[in-house]
Design an enzyme around this catalytic site. Structure first.
Site, PDB file in Angstrom:
ATOM      1  N   ARG A  57       0.908  -1.149  -0.198  1.00 57.28           N
ATOM      2  CA  ARG A  57      -0.117  -0.145   0.057  1.00 57.28           C
ATOM      3  C   ARG A  57       0.967   1.317   0.069  1.00 57.28           C
ATOM      4  O   ARG A  57       1.427   1.500   0.903  1.00 57.28           O
ATOM      5  CB  ARG A  57      -1.009  -0.060   1.426  1.00 57.28           C
ATOM      6  CG  ARG A  57      -2.188   0.912   1.229  1.00 57.28           C
ATOM      7  CD  ARG A  57      -2.537   0.984   2.644  1.00 57.28           C
ATOM      8  NE  ARG A  57      -1.825   1.714   3.493  1.00 57.28           N
ATOM      9  CZ  ARG A  57      -1.757   1.917   4.710  1.00 57.28           C
ATOM     10  NH1 ARG A  57      -2.378   1.115   5.420  1.00 57.28           N
ATOM     11  NH2 ARG A  57      -0.967   2.862   5.340  1.00 57.28           N
TER      12      ARG A  57
ATOM     13  N   HIS B  47      -3.771   4.606   4.246  1.00 56.18           N
ATOM     14  CA  HIS B  47      -4.645   3.698   4.549  1.00 56.18           C
ATOM     15  C   HIS B  47      -5.722   4.480   3.843  1.00 56.18           C
ATOM     16  O   HIS B  47      -6.726   3.862   2.810  1.00 56.18           O
ATOM     17  CB  HIS B  47      -5.210   3.312   5.951  1.00 56.18           C
ATOM     18  CG  HIS B  47      -6.404   2.615   6.239  1.00 56.18           C
ATOM     19  ND1 HIS B  47      -6.634   1.151   5.636  1.00 56.18           N
ATOM     20  CD2 HIS B  47      -7.559   3.122   6.626  1.00 56.18           C
ATOM     21  CE1 HIS B  47      -7.877   0.955   5.688  1.00 56.18           C
ATOM     22  NE2 HIS B  47      -8.372   1.888   6.400  1.00 56.18           N
TER      23      HIS B  47
ATOM     24  N   TYR C   9       3.510   5.180  11.830  1.00 59.03           N
ATOM     25  CA  TYR C   9       3.558   3.754  12.131  1.00 59.03           C
ATOM     26  C   TYR C   9       4.736   3.174  11.316  1.00 59.03           C
ATOM     27  O   TYR C   9       5.038   1.969  11.257  1.00 59.03           O
ATOM     28  CB  TYR C   9       2.337   3.090  12.298  1.00 59.03           C
ATOM     29  CG  TYR C   9       1.297   3.179  10.947  1.00 59.03           C
ATOM     30  CD1 TYR C   9       1.567   2.576   9.907  1.00 59.03           C
ATOM     31  CD2 TYR C   9       0.368   4.222  11.044  1.00 59.03           C
ATOM     32  CE1 TYR C   9       0.578   2.523   9.007  1.00 59.03           C
ATOM     33  CE2 TYR C   9      -0.520   4.364   9.969  1.00 59.03           C
ATOM     34  CZ  TYR C   9      -0.604   3.350   9.107  1.00 59.03           C
ATOM     35  OH  TYR C   9      -0.980   3.772   7.951  1.00 59.03           O
TER      36      TYR C   9
HETATM   37  C1  LIG Z   1     -15.305  -5.278  10.748  1.00 58.44           C
HETATM   38  C2  LIG Z   1     -14.552  -4.006  10.552  1.00 58.44           C
HETATM   39  N1  LIG Z   1     -13.640  -3.976  11.465  1.00 58.44           N
HETATM   40  C3  LIG Z   1     -12.881  -2.854  11.514  1.00 58.44           C
HETATM   41  C4  LIG Z   1     -12.944  -2.234  10.236  1.00 58.44           C
HETATM   42  C5  LIG Z   1     -11.962  -0.826  10.210  1.00 58.44           C
HETATM   43  N2  LIG Z   1     -11.159  -1.080   9.119  1.00 58.44           N
HETATM   44  C6  LIG Z   1     -11.494  -0.640   7.717  1.00 58.44           C
HETATM   45  S1  LIG Z   1     -10.002  -1.080   6.849  1.00 58.44           S
HETATM   46  C7  LIG Z   1      -9.227  -1.945   8.106  1.00 58.44           C
HETATM   47  C8  LIG Z   1      -7.996  -2.502   7.714  1.00 58.44           C
HETATM   48  C9  LIG Z   1      -8.081  -3.250   6.750  1.00 58.44           C
HETATM   49  O1  LIG Z   1      -7.031  -3.993   6.400  1.00 58.44           O
HETATM   50  P1  LIG Z   1      -6.656  -5.055   5.097  1.00 58.44           P
HETATM   51  O2  LIG Z   1      -7.780  -6.105   5.134  1.00 58.44           O
HETATM   52  O3  LIG Z   1      -5.462  -5.479   5.018  1.00 58.44           O
HETATM   53  O4  LIG Z   1      -7.088  -4.265   3.999  1.00 58.44           O
HETATM   54  P2  LIG Z   1      -6.248  -2.652   3.315  1.00 58.44           P
HETATM   55  O5  LIG Z   1      -6.990  -1.802   4.064  1.00 58.44           O
HETATM   56  O6  LIG Z   1      -4.979  -2.977   3.463  1.00 58.44           O
HETATM   57  O7  LIG Z   1      -6.661  -2.711   1.942  1.00 58.44           O
HETATM   58  C10 LIG Z   1     -10.067  -1.781   9.430  1.00 58.44           C
HETATM   59  C11 LIG Z   1      -9.412  -2.142  10.436  1.00 58.44           C
HETATM   60  C12 LIG Z   1     -13.901  -2.449   9.179  1.00 58.44           C
HETATM   61  N3  LIG Z   1     -13.947  -1.650   8.198  1.00 58.44           N
HETATM   62  N4  LIG Z   1     -14.642  -3.458   9.391  1.00 58.44           N
END
Ligand SMILES: Cc1ncc(C[n+]2csc(CCOP(=O)(O)OP(=O)(O)O)c2C)c(N)n1
Ligand SMILES: [Mg+2]
Lengths: 359, 328
Positions: free
Chosen positions: A253, A257, A266
Site C-alpha cells: 500500500r 490507508h 507507524y
Molecule cells: C469489521 C470491521 N472492523 C474494522 C474495520 C475498520 N477498518 C477498515 S479498513 C481496516 C484495515 C483493513 O486491512 P486489510 O484487510 O489489510 O485491507 P487494506 O486496508 O490494507 O486494503 C480496518 C481495521 C472495518 N472496516 N470493518
C-alpha cells in the site's frame, strides 16, 4: 522480491525482464499487453485525482489503491465477462475493469450514495466496507452458480488484515465444504491501517489455504503478468469443478490507508522507497518499451487520455448534487411499508414548514 | 483544571485507570503505535508497554471473546471497537457471553470488561461509521451502558466504567470528540463516590416548562436549543447511563415540568426513547400535560453523509417538539 518472499510467482522482474516460471506462463498479444498498461495508468490517474479531490473537500474520504494496480487489474482482467467480483473499498482497479464508471466509484465517497452501481450490470458487487463480509457473499454466489450447473466463478477480494476476520475464515470453510467455484484474492499490501500483516498470523497468508483443504499460491502482486497467469489458472480450476484457490498477491500500500490516515506514525519512509523500485506500472512500461510493443508516442497518448479522464472526474464530481432528503426513505423495503410512508410524510411536512416561513 | 478535548479527557481517564490497576489492559485494532484512529489511546502503549496496550488482529469477535477469557484470568480488559458499525462481528460474544456469564455462574465469575465504541453521526463519514446501536445493548440484560457528553464527564465515567465489576458498553459520541472543556485531572473518579455517580442522570440546565432527556452527542444540541428558546424554559437532563436509566432524577424533573421530550440520534422505533416514554407514562400519568414526545433519527439505514443533517435531530427539531408539547 526474492529477498523476502521466494515463493512468489513472478513473470516480470522489477526491472521489466520477462522470466520463466516452471508452473505458470502467459501469452498475450501486443494489444492485450498495451491494454494492461493502459488500465493501470488510468486507474492510477483516477486514484490520484480522487485523492486530490478529497484534499479539496470535494470527497469525504478516499482509500487509495496506489501501488496495487497490477494486483487489481491483473486479476480482474483474468475474469470472464460472466464471472462476478466482490470487491472492498480499495478495489478501484477491479471496478474499473468490470466497467464501472469512475464517477460511480466516487459517488459513495462524495457522500451521495451508499452503493454506486447495479451489481448485476457489471457483475461486480458494491464496495464492501465491513471487513470480510463480502467474502462470504462471494462463496454463496459461487454455491448458487454450482447449484445452477453454470460455469461462472466468483472472485472475492480482501486484504491481509481481513485474513483474521471470522467471516473470511468461515468463507474458506464453506467454500471447501461445497467445493464452490470461487477464487479468494487476498492483496497482502503489508498493512491493515497501522498493523503490519504479521499481526494477523505467523505463517505466510497463502499457506493457510492448505489447512482449509484447497491450494494457496503466492504471486508477486506488482507483476501484472504473473497475477493474470495465476488468476487464470485458479479461475479454470474453479470453473472445471475443482473448487477454490487462495491467491496471496504480495504487494504494498504505497499511499495512506485512507486520506484520514497518517502513515508516518507507524511505518518508516525507507519502506516506501524500497517498494517504489518495484512499481507495477514502471516495470510493465520498461518491458513494453524494450520489446518494442509500445513507444513514447503510445505512452504519451495514454497519459493524455488519463488527463482527459481526470478532467471529466473533476467536473463530474463537482456537478454531483446530494439527493433529495426524502430519498432516504426510498428502497428501505421493496414492499409498501406504512411506517416509512408516515415518516416520509412527516419529513416533507417539516421541510415545507421552513419554506412557508421563508416565503 | 485543564482545558481538554473529549479525546484527551478519555485518554487521561484511561491513563489513571491503568496507573491504579495493573490488571487493566487495552485491546483493540490500531490502538498501539497509531493510538487509535481517533487517537484516544495516544501515547499509552509507549508509556505502559505492549503487554498492556495490545494491537489486536482484525477480528471483533476475537477481541471480545478473548476478553472473556482474560477476565476469567483476572484481567480487566478495556476494548476499543474502531467504529459503531464494526461492533456487530463481536455482537454474539457480547450478548451471549459477556452479558450472561456472571448470572450463569451464579455470581462466581465477574466480567469487568469495558467496551468502548465511538458512535453516532455528524462527521460526514461513509457507511457503517455513523451508527447509533445503543438500544441493542441497553436491551440486553447483564450489560450496563454509559455515554459521556463532555470532556469532564468522559474523564470520570471512563474510569468508573473500568472499575465497575459488570460489563459496561461505553459509547463515545464521536462528533463531540474534539469539543473542549475544563477537566479536573486531580480528581480521581473513585474518590468522588456519590458526587459523580455515573449511574445518575445529570440536570445540565435547569428549566421549568419542558424536560428534555438526552444523552451523548445530543446533549450539546439540546443545550443549544435551550439557550435559544426564549419563551419556553427547557430543563436539559443528560441521562449519561442508558442501562440502567436513572428514573429517579428523570421522574422528579418531569413532575416539576409536566412535559417530556426525549432526543436521540438512533432510529425512533424500539429506541431508548420508546422505553423512557413507556416508563414515564407509567410513573407520571397524573402529572403529564402532554404525551411524551420523541425526536430521533428515522427508521431507515443511516443515509449517505450529504443528507445526514436531515436524519439527525438538530436544534430546530428539538424546539419544534418543545413547542408541540407546549401546545397541549
Ligand atoms: C469489521 C470491521 N472492523 C474494522 C474495520 C475498520 N477498518 C477498515 S479498513 C481496516 C484495515 C483493513 O486491512 P486489510 O484487510 O489489510 O485491507 P487494506 O486496508 O490494507 O486494503 C480496518 C481495521 C472495518 N472496516 N470493518
Ligand atoms: Mg492490507
Amino acid at each position: 522480491m526474492a529477498d523476502e518472499r521466494v515463493s512468489a510467482v513472478q513473470l516480470l522482474t522489477p526491472e521489466g525482464q520477462r522470466v520463466a516460471h516452471p508452473e505458470y506462463d502467459i501469452n498475450l498479444t501486443d494489444a492485450e499487453l498495451r491494454g494492461l498498461y493502459r488500465d493501470m495508468v488510468l486507474v492510477r490517474r483516477i486514484d490520484t485525482e480522487a485523492t486530490a479531490l478529497q484534499r479539496q473537500g470535494e470527497l469525504g474520504l478516499w482509500a487509495p489503491c496506489l501501488g496495487q494496480e497490477a494486483a487489481q487489474v491483473g486479476s480482474a482482467r483474468a475474469m470472464a465477462p460472466n464471472d462476478f467480483a466482490f470487491p472492498t473499498f480499495r478495489e478501484h482497479g477491479v471496478t474499473w475493469c468490470r466497467g464501472v464508471a469512475a464517477l460511480d466509484m466516487l459517488a459513495i465517497l462524495r457522500g451521495i450514495s451508499n452503493g454506486g452501481w447495479d451489481p448485476s450490470l457489471h457483475r461486480c458487487g458494491p464496495y464492501s466496507i465491513v471487513i470480510g463480509a463480502q467474502v462470504l457473499h462471494g462463496v454463496g454466489y459461487a454455491m448458487g452458480v454450482q447449484f445452477d450447473g453454470a460455469e461462472d466463478v466468483a472472485v472475492t477480494y480482501f486484504g491481509d488484515g481481513a485474513m483474521a476476520q471470522g467471516d473470511v475464515n468461515e468463507a474458506f470453510v464453506f467454500a471447501a465444504s461445497f467445493s464452490a467455484p470461487v477464487v479468494f484474492f487476498c492483496q497482502n499490501n503489508q498493512w491493515a491501517i497501522s498493523q503490519p500483516s504479521d499481526r494477523q498470523g505467523n505463517i505466510q497468508l497463502y499457506e493457510r489455504a492448505n489447512g482449509f483443504g484447497f491450494p494457496g499460491v503466492q504471486v508477486d502482486g506488482n507483476d501484472v503478468l504473473a497475477v493474470l497467469a495465476v488468476t487464470k489458472v485458479a479461475l479454470e480450476r474453479a470453473r472445471s469443478g475443482n473448487g477454490p484457490t487462495l491467491i496471496e498477491a504480495y504487494t504494498y500500500r504505497m499511499g495512506a490507508h485512507t486520506t484520514s490516515d497518517d502513515p508516518t506514525r507507524y511505518r518508516l519512509a525507507g519502506e516506501l522507497e524500497t517498494w517504489r523500485l518495484r512499481d507495477p506500472i514502471e516495470r510493465l512500461k520498461a518491458y513494453l518499451a524494450r520489446q518494442g510493443i509500445a513507444d513514447r508516442s503510445y505512452f504519451d497518448q495514454i497519459e493524455q487520455e488519463g488527463e482527459k479522464l481526470a478532467e471529466q472526474i473533476r467536473d463530474g464530481v463537482r456537478a454531483m448534487v446530494p439527493p433529495k432528503p426524502e430519498s432516504m426513505f426510498d428502497d428501505v423495503y421493496s414492499e409498501p411499508h406504512a411506517r416509512i410512508d408516515e415518516q416520509r410524510a412527516e419529513m416533507l411536512e417539516y421541510l415545507a414548514s421552513f419554506e412557508d416561513a421563508g416565503g | 483544571m485543564t482545558n481538554l478535548t473529549m479525546v484527551k479527557a478519555i485518554n487521561a481517564g484511561l491513563r489513571k485507570a491503568m496507573e491504579r490497576d495493573p490488571k487493566v489492559l487495552l485491546f483493540g485494532e490500531d490502538i498501539g503505535r497509531l493510538g487509535g484512529v481517533f487517537r484516544v489511546t495516544d501515547g499509552l502503549q509507549k508509556d505502559f508497554g505492549e503487554h498492556r496496550v495490545l494491537d489486536a488482529p482484525l477480528a471483533e469477535s476475537g477481541i471480545v471473546g478473548t476478553a472473556v477469557g482474560l477476565a476469567m484470568r483476572g484481567y480487566r480488559p478495556v476494548l476499543e471497537i474502531q467504529f459503531d458499525g464494526f461492533v456487530y462481528p463481536g455482537f454474539d460474544q457480547i450478548v451471549s457471553q459477556v452479558a450472561k456469564f456472571h448470572r450463569r455462574m451464579d455470581g462466581a465469575v465477574a466480567m469487568p470488561i469495558t467496551i468502548r465504541i465511538p458512535y453516532g453521526g455528524g462527521i460526514g463519514a461513509v457507511e457503517h461509521h455513523s451508527e447509533s446501536p445503543e438500544a441493542y445493548f441497553a436491551h440486553t440484560a447483564g450489560l450496563r451502558v454509559l455515554t459521556p457528553s463532555d470532556p469532564q464527564s468522559a474523564y470520570l465515567t471512563i474510569q468508573q466504567a473500568i472499575t465497575c465489576n459488570d460489563p459496561v458498553i461505553y459509547f463515545e459520541p464521536k462528533r463531540r470528540y474534539w469539543d473542549k472543556g475544563e477537566v479536573d485531572e486531580s480528581q480521581s473518579a473513585l474518590d468522588l463516590g456519590a458526587v459523580a455517580d455515573p449511574w445518575r442522570a445529570r440536570i445540565v440546565k435547569a428549566g421549568s416548562d419542558v424536560t428534555v432527556a438526552c444523552y451523548g452527542p445530543m446533549v450539546r444540541t439540546c443545550l443549544e436549543a435551550a439557550a435559544v428558546a426564549t419563551d419556553i424554559s427547557l430543563e436539559v437532563v443528560d441521562l449519561q447511563a442508558l442501562a440502567p436509566i436513572d428514573y429517579e432524577t428523570l421522574v422528579a424533573s418531569v413532575q416539576r415540568t409536566s412535559r417530556l421530550v426525549v432526543v436521540h440520534e438512533a432510529a425512533l422505533s424500539g429506541g431508548v426513547g420508546a422505553e423512557i416514554a413507556a416508563r414515564i407514562g407509567e410513573k407520571c400519568f397524573y402529572e403529564l400535560e402532554a404525551p411524551v414526545t420523541r425526536v430521533a433519527g428515522f427508521d431507515v439505514p443511516y443515509p449517505a453523509s450529504r443528507i445526514e443533517e436531515h436524519f439527525l435531530p438538530d436544534l430546530n427539531r428539538v424546539l419544534d417538539a418543545a413547542e408541540r408539547v407546549m401546545g397541549y
